[in-house]
Design a protein around this motif. Structure first.
Motif, PDB file in Angstrom:
ATOM      1  N   ASN A 129       0.878  -1.163   0.000  1.00  0.00           N
ATOM      2  CA  ASN A 129       0.000   0.000   0.000  1.00  0.00           C
ATOM      3  C   ASN A 129       0.919   1.217   0.000  1.00  0.00           C
ATOM      4  O   ASN A 129       1.616   1.456   0.984  1.00  0.00           O
ATOM      5  CB  ASN A 129      -0.891   0.032   1.246  1.00  0.00           C
ATOM      6  N   ILE A 130       0.895   1.986  -1.083  1.00  0.00           N
ATOM      7  CA  ILE A 130       1.821   3.112  -1.214  1.00  0.00           C
ATOM      8  C   ILE A 130       1.030   4.402  -1.354  1.00  0.00           C
ATOM      9  O   ILE A 130       0.075   4.483  -2.115  1.00  0.00           O
ATOM     10  CB  ILE A 130       2.745   2.921  -2.429  1.00  0.00           C
ATOM     11  N   SER A 131       1.443   5.405  -0.588  1.00  0.00           N
ATOM     12  CA  SER A 131       0.800   6.716  -0.667  1.00  0.00           C
ATOM     13  C   SER A 131       1.826   7.783  -0.319  1.00  0.00           C
ATOM     14  O   SER A 131       2.903   7.485   0.191  1.00  0.00           O
ATOM     15  CB  SER A 131      -0.383   6.795   0.293  1.00  0.00           C
ATOM     16  N   LYS A 132       1.477   9.034  -0.587  1.00  0.00           N
ATOM     17  CA  LYS A 132       2.353  10.144  -0.223  1.00  0.00           C
ATOM     18  C   LYS A 132       2.434  10.172   1.305  1.00  0.00           C
ATOM     19  O   LYS A 132       1.423  10.087   1.986  1.00  0.00           O
ATOM     20  CB  LYS A 132       1.804  11.469  -0.739  1.00  0.00           C
ATOM     21  N   ALA A 133       3.652  10.292   1.823  1.00  0.00           N
ATOM     22  CA  ALA A 133       3.847  10.298   3.273  1.00  0.00           C
ATOM     23  C   ALA A 133       3.402  11.629   3.852  1.00  0.00           C
ATOM     24  O   ALA A 133       3.617  12.679   3.259  1.00  0.00           O
ATOM     25  CB  ALA A 133       5.315  10.053   3.603  1.00  0.00           C
ATOM     26  N   ASN A 134       2.775  11.574   5.014  1.00  0.00           N
ATOM     27  CA  ASN A 134       2.466  12.793   5.762  1.00  0.00           C
ATOM     28  C   ASN A 134       3.743  13.219   6.449  1.00  0.00           C
ATOM     29  O   ASN A 134       4.300  12.470   7.233  1.00  0.00           O
ATOM     30  CB  ASN A 134       1.389  12.531   6.824  1.00  0.00           C
TER      31      ASN A 134
END
Length: 154
Positions: A129-134
């Motif tokens: 699961n890959i997303s822009k890091a906060n």
């Protein structure tokens, strides 16, 4: 001659102690300049993106990692999409075992976008699961004021 040698040894020790004392403020001074130096380039590199306050505009959160993955394996996998400038696998402090999550920072937007496209792909038998890091620095939830403080019942 023995007394002269002993006196010379004492002088050397005293000189070394003085050097150590002199080095300590220099180290502190270097730390403080290091702390301010990375902030300026981060602000410049973030000016081209939509979020200029983001210190790591090309950082990805990667979840669903295999529990036995190493930092090296993570970097090797993501280097095919662009230059990786930082990588981290999060470990449980009590067990020393991977939590199955990590972070990848790319040098540029092209690598970041290619890495982001790998969402829901398989890596070593697990779906990532890959997303822009906060980039809030891991401050966590809440406003830090605590629950119900100052509103106690009399």
């Amino acid at each position: 001659a023995a007394a002269a040698a002993a006196a010379a040894a004492e002088e050397e020790e005293a000189a070394e102690e003085e050097e150590e004392v002199k080095e300590t403020p220099a180290k502190k001074q270097r730390k403080s300049t290091e702390d301010t130096t990375p902030q300026a380039p981060a602000a410049e590199s973030g000016s081209g993106s939509s979020s200029s306050s983001d210190p790591n505009p090309f950082r990805l959160f990667v979840g669903g990692l295999p529990y036995d993955v190493t930092v090296e394996q993570l970097q090797e996998h993501f280097e095919q999409f662009g230059e990786v400038v930082d990588q981290k696998v999060m470990y449980d402090g009590a067990t020393g075992r991977s939590k199955g999550i990590g972070f990848i920072t790319f040098a540029d937007e092209a690598g970041f976008k290619k890495g982001l496209e790998q969402d829901q792909t398989e890596f070593k038998g697990r779906t990532m699961n890959i997303s822009k890091a906060n980039s809030n620095g891991g401050k966590g939830k809440g406003d830090g004021k605590g629950k119900g403080k100052g509103k106690g019942k009399d």
